[in-house]
Design a protein around this motif. Sequence first.
Motif, PDB file in Angstrom:
ATOM      1  N   CYS A 129       0.708  -1.579   0.238  1.00  0.00           N
ATOM      2  CA  CYS A 129      -0.424   0.029  -0.265  1.00  0.00           C
ATOM      3  C   CYS A 129       0.991   1.246   0.295  1.00  0.00           C
ATOM      4  O   CYS A 129       1.752   0.892   0.777  1.00  0.00           O
ATOM      5  CB  CYS A 129      -0.994  -0.016   1.026  1.00  0.00           C
ATOM      6  SG  CYS A 129      -1.839   1.409   1.022  1.00  0.00           S
ATOM      7  N   GLY A 131       0.066   4.392   0.052  1.00  0.00           N
ATOM      8  CA  GLY A 131      -0.580   5.119   1.068  1.00  0.00           C
ATOM      9  C   GLY A 131       0.310   5.256   2.782  1.00  0.00           C
ATOM     10  O   GLY A 131       0.356   5.920   3.204  1.00  0.00           O
ATOM     11  N   CYS A 132       0.190   3.747   3.402  1.00  0.00           N
ATOM     12  CA  CYS A 132       0.676   3.221   3.979  1.00  0.00           C
ATOM     13  C   CYS A 132       2.332   3.194   4.433  1.00  0.00           C
ATOM     14  O   CYS A 132       3.403   3.687   5.317  1.00  0.00           O
ATOM     15  CB  CYS A 132       0.563   1.138   4.797  1.00  0.00           C
ATOM     16  SG  CYS A 132      -1.408   1.417   4.948  1.00  0.00           S
ATOM     17  N   ASP A 149      -6.903   1.367   5.527  1.00  0.00           N
ATOM     18  CA  ASP A 149      -7.033   3.011   6.302  1.00  0.00           C
ATOM     19  C   ASP A 149      -6.999   3.982   4.678  1.00  0.00           C
ATOM     20  O   ASP A 149      -7.688   4.876   4.874  1.00  0.00           O
ATOM     21  CB  ASP A 149      -5.188   3.051   6.767  1.00  0.00           C
ATOM     22  CG  ASP A 149      -5.677   2.134   8.116  1.00  0.00           C
ATOM     23  OD1 ASP A 149      -6.718   2.215   8.912  1.00  0.00           O
ATOM     24  OD2 ASP A 149      -3.977   1.981   8.270  1.00  0.00           O
TER      25      ASP A 149
HETATM   26 ZN   LIG Z   1      -2.782   2.363   3.074  1.00  0.00          ZN
END
Ligand SMILES: [Zn+2]
Length: 512
Positions: A129, A131-132, A149
């Motif tokens: 991911c 974003g993570c 998330d």
């Molecule tokens: Zn994420």
Amino acid sequence: MSVPKKKYITTPIYYVNAKPHLGHTYTTMLCDTLAKYYRFAGSDVFFLTGTDEHGDKIVKAASKEGKTPQEYTDFISSLFRTTWDTLHIEYDDFIRTTEDRHKKVVRQVLQIIYEKGDIYLADYEGLYCTGCERYLTEKELNEKGECPDHLTKPELIQEKNYFFKLQKYLPKVKKHIEENPDFISPDRYRNEALGAIEELIKQGEDLSISRPKARLTWGIELPFDSSFVTYVWFDALLNYISALGYPDNELYTRFWPAHHFIAKDILKPHAIFWPAMLMAAEIPLYEKLSVHGYWLGWGDIKMSKSLGNAADPLELTNKLGEDALRYFLAREMRFGSDAKFSEEIVITRLNTELSNEIGNLFQRTLSMILKYANHLPKPQSHDIEQKLNAILQEVQTEYHKTMQKERTDLAIEQVLKVTGFLNKAIEEYKPWEMAKTNDENLLPLLTTIFRGTLVCFAYLRPFLPNTWEKLTNLISFVQKEVFPKELSAIEWDTQNMEKPKPFFPRFTNENH
Ligand SMILES: [Zn+2]
């Protein structure tokens, strides 16, 4: 019942992406209670706890708070330490995986296994991911297969990583678990571990133990390739030997192998990866892995006047008292199974047993001794002594047996048999009536009851350490440091005793 000569007890090192909660508190308090038990019983004990501080989740949590990973881990790690200190947890050492002494051992062990040929470089494929900024496991995804998330589908990407030859060791780990029925307990987790090994053998995959520095720098650099850091378990699990100063420190020689305590969510790494790593590094396997369940209802318990914000262990201790919390946790959970936590369960348990049975017995026995027989002469006997001795004989064996199987609930149940017998004897003989008629049996009766009460106190000492302190301030014991071997072995001096205050006043639920 004999006790081991030495005992090395460990909690898991707690991941510092959140503050301490009841789950951590239970494991730590239980380990502390058992460490106390083994110490009182004469074992040489080393009790270790600490914090796990590397990895991408920490980097993420730190940046959320506007801190560097070091600042952030310093802060959360100190919260754990302060919590344990406030709860008077008597750990012998607190290890942090960001300490040099730990990093040194991780590199040493990695080098040994690498030179042996059990670590190799290969392609790694995973769900990433952006974003993570980390790989997610299948388990972490929501029903749509998205990052919970960011609500985006993670990307399947490939990169080079180092792998540990887990497959090579799985059959050996399996054989060890099968041949040593006590290696993992209770049985259900032993079976679960064996099932998980089968599953891993079927999948045929080895264990990824690195992350490229391009993606993660907050970790321990691999000794044989400076463009990678060690990933998760290969770093964390080694705390159990790095804290003792593996390979040549005196503590390591004296205390390894360990008795590990964990919650069921980290069974796989402890039951499978850890023994495999130890085998590869040619280090003797740990002694035993004891696995406990979850507290259900903890965390979503409503705020109330009597328990306060129960999600916070310190708040709960303020409301209940340290000994009462320790007693409740040890008594309510049947080790290995889940247990329910609610305000009603806590209050009922504490009132029925700690106030009505145990506190009441302590309070009235000490008061009667003070009132009717302050300077007790040589122990005398009463007809109830034989009955008491018979009960104690049985209780003693069962108490030690259950304590050494982590069944603290059953050990306390044994003590309650004795308090029950003594409370009943007081009701039956009514010492206050005997005092009115100057009955010559009064003193022998009180002496017997007092002895029985002290034995209960001694057995409850690991669960009620502060109450024990209070008691020893009231009475001087001749043998303070050992468990009573038999009833007649206890000697005391009540000369300086003052009127005792109630030990455990009733716990109330102010909302009702
Ligand atoms: Zn994420």
